[in-house]
Design a protein around this motif. Structure first.
Motif, mmCIF file in Angstrom:
data_model
loop_
_atom_site.group_PDB
_atom_site.id
_atom_site.type_symbol
_atom_site.label_atom_id
_atom_site.label_comp_id
_atom_site.label_asym_id
_atom_site.label_seq_id
_atom_site.Cartn_x
_atom_site.Cartn_y
_atom_site.Cartn_z
ATOM 1 N N VAL A 72 0.291 -9.933 -17.968
ATOM 2 C CA VAL A 72 -1.158 -9.886 -17.125
ATOM 3 C C VAL A 72 -1.515 -10.882 -16.288
ATOM 4 N N GLU A 73 -0.950 -12.222 -16.548
ATOM 5 C CA GLU A 73 -1.260 -13.200 -15.551
ATOM 6 C C GLU A 73 -0.690 -12.894 -14.217
ATOM 7 N N LEU A 74 0.413 -12.151 -14.186
ATOM 8 C CA LEU A 74 1.219 -11.847 -13.081
ATOM 9 C C LEU A 74 0.562 -11.134 -12.238
ATOM 10 N N ALA A 75 0.166 -9.808 -13.079
ATOM 11 C CA ALA A 75 -0.678 -8.688 -12.326
ATOM 12 C C ALA A 75 -1.966 -9.095 -11.854
ATOM 13 N N MET A 76 -2.476 -10.151 -12.380
ATOM 14 C CA MET A 76 -3.870 -10.726 -11.859
ATOM 15 C C MET A 76 -3.599 -11.521 -10.368
ATOM 16 N N GLN A 77 -2.395 -11.674 -10.052
ATOM 17 C CA GLN A 77 -2.262 -12.465 -8.733
ATOM 18 C C GLN A 77 -2.416 -11.756 -7.749
ATOM 19 N N GLU A 78 -3.216 -12.077 -6.588
ATOM 20 C CA GLU A 78 -3.373 -11.417 -5.453
ATOM 21 C C GLU A 78 -2.111 -11.121 -4.593
ATOM 22 N N GLY A 79 -1.744 -10.033 -4.467
ATOM 23 C CA GLY A 79 -0.387 -9.497 -3.780
ATOM 24 C C GLY A 79 0.474 -8.962 -4.748
ATOM 25 N N TYR A 80 0.286 -9.242 -6.000
ATOM 26 C CA TYR A 80 1.521 -8.462 -6.877
ATOM 27 C C TYR A 80 0.863 -7.027 -7.078
ATOM 28 N N SER A 81 2.008 -6.127 -6.813
ATOM 29 C CA SER A 81 1.710 -4.747 -6.979
ATOM 30 C C SER A 81 3.025 -3.903 -7.228
ATOM 31 N N THR A 82 3.059 -3.045 -8.175
ATOM 32 C CA THR A 82 4.103 -2.085 -8.307
ATOM 33 C C THR A 82 3.826 -0.756 -7.933
ATOM 34 N N ALA A 83 2.709 -0.577 -6.882
ATOM 35 C CA ALA A 83 2.109 0.536 -6.704
ATOM 36 C C ALA A 83 3.353 1.579 -5.921
ATOM 37 N N PRO A 84 3.340 2.847 -6.383
ATOM 38 C CA PRO A 84 4.490 3.696 -5.865
ATOM 39 C C PRO A 84 4.391 4.042 -4.473
ATOM 40 N N LYS A 85 5.146 4.659 -3.831
ATOM 41 C CA LYS A 85 5.192 4.790 -2.109
ATOM 42 C C LYS A 85 4.003 5.785 -1.976
ATOM 43 N N TRP A 86 3.866 6.845 -2.534
ATOM 44 C CA TRP A 86 2.701 7.867 -2.521
ATOM 45 C C TRP A 86 1.351 7.388 -2.396
ATOM 46 N N ALA A 87 1.136 6.077 -3.160
ATOM 47 C CA ALA A 87 0.118 5.480 -3.356
ATOM 48 C C ALA A 87 -0.263 4.408 -2.072
ATOM 49 N N ARG A 88 0.978 3.823 -1.696
ATOM 50 C CA ARG A 88 0.914 2.601 -0.707
ATOM 51 C C ARG A 88 0.615 3.550 0.718
ATOM 52 N N ASP A 89 1.346 4.806 0.678
ATOM 53 C CA ASP A 89 1.099 5.657 1.970
ATOM 54 C C ASP A 89 -0.384 5.928 2.427
ATOM 55 N N VAL A 90 -1.094 5.770 1.272
ATOM 56 C CA VAL A 90 -2.613 6.249 1.806
ATOM 57 C C VAL A 90 -3.470 4.845 1.612
ATOM 58 N N GLY A 91 -2.923 3.609 1.423
ATOM 59 C CA GLY A 91 -3.769 2.824 1.538
ATOM 60 C C GLY A 91 -4.096 1.882 0.514
#
Ligand SMILES: Nc1ncnc2c1ncn2[C@@H]1O[C@H](COP(=O)(O)OP(=O)(O)OP(=O)(O)O)[C@@H](O)[C@H]1O
Ligand SMILES: [Mg+2]
Lengths: 152, 115
Positions: free
Chosen positions: A89-108
């Motif tokens: 959770v501590e890592l997830a709270m860091q600004e810039g950390y993301s595991t978002a898949p490509k389909w989500a990144r493609d729309v921002g």
């Protein structure tokens, strides 16, 4: 005689298929808080927090729900899902950390700013997560000017 | 400056009608939605290349004055429908973000100087 205070609460189910329609819960919450006379800044903080939490369910967990209630001058938003959970959770709270898949990144989405946004816009944020079972966020927002609870 | 005047001066194409009389005092350019949720100002015009329906929710939640979609992109009909429901104004322009942002910034800051 004092009029009885209306009970403000709401409940929404989210799932991955609702992606294009995401945000309805937060938009409704925003309108209800504004109608109560909650300061605009507080309304915005609540709506942003609710929306980021919903998007995380839709993108990372697929299925979950939100419940909100006003109690004791505070807005409590609980968002719970049956997704993969968050291992660190501590890592997830860091600004810039993301595991978002490509389909989500493609729309921002996927800048790793959602959880930090919730933290910055709320008075308290509690995250409970069990890997393989799911995640629950409890977001607390004090209503009224500087948390003086004048509205509810 | 009123949105109607900005749209006219920048030659923006109207995608979804809205509050033409609303004043825009600022703008924000970003393609990352959580960045806009964090930093997009109330009443600002938002310049982006994104056109997915989620942009409408972002603008509505953040209280932005409208969205300008750059690069002459085809706009998803679901986005237009949602913008109608939420009364979020959307414009389109063939210009790229840098050029449009520069021109809009000039317009807004000239007006600030005039007072
Ligand atoms: N409900 C959730 N279930 C599982 N993992 C999650 C959940 N919420 C957040 N995470 C994890 O925490 C990371 C950081 O979340 P955060 O909201 O800050 O960024 P993001 O969703 O990746 O991008 P952004 O919010 O900027 O669009 C996610 O990439 C994901 O790995
Ligand atoms: Mg997120």
């Amino acid at each position: 005689m004092m009029p009885e205070k209306p009970r403000i609460e709401g409940c929404f189910a989210f799932n991955g298929g609702d992606f294009a329609d995401a945000g309805q819960a937060a938009i409704e919450l925003k309108a209800r808080l504004a109608a109560l006379g909650v300061p605009a800044q507080t309304v915005r903080r609540a709506a942003v927090s609710a929306f980021e939490a919903e998007m995380n369910v839709i993108i990372h967990a697929r299925a979950g729900s939100m419940y909100y209630v006003i109690r004791g001058g505070e807005l409590l938003i609980t968002v719970t899902d049956t997704g993969p959970g968050i291992a660190d959770v501590e890592l997830a709270m860091q600004e810039g950390y993301s595991t978002a898949p490509k389909w989500a990144r493609d729309v921002g989405w996927g800048s790793g700013m959602g959880l930090p946004n919730i933290k910055n816009n709320s008075d308290a944020l509690k995250i409970d997560s069990i890997v393989g079972e799911g995640t629950t966020l409890l977001i607390t927002i004090k209503l009224g000017a500087e948390g003086q609870n004048e509205n509810c | 400056m009123k949105i109607a005047e900005i749209a006219d001066k920048l030659g923006l194409e109207v995608v979804n009608e809205g509050q033409w009389e609303r004043e825009a005092k600022c703008c924000y350019a970003s393609d990352m939605l959580s960045d806009v949720l964090a930093n997009g100002g109330e009443g600002c015009l938002w310049i982006t290349r994104q056109s997915h329906p989620n942009i409408v929710a972002v603008a509505a939640i953040r209280g932005m004055a409208g969205i300008i979609i750059t690069g002459g992109k085809q706009i998803n009909p679901d986005t237009i429908e949602k913008a109608g429901q939420e009364q979020v104004m959307i414009f389109s322009t063939p210009k790229q973000t840098c050029e449009l942002a520069g021109k809009l910034y000039m317009l807004l800051s000239n007006e600030m100087e005039r007072g």
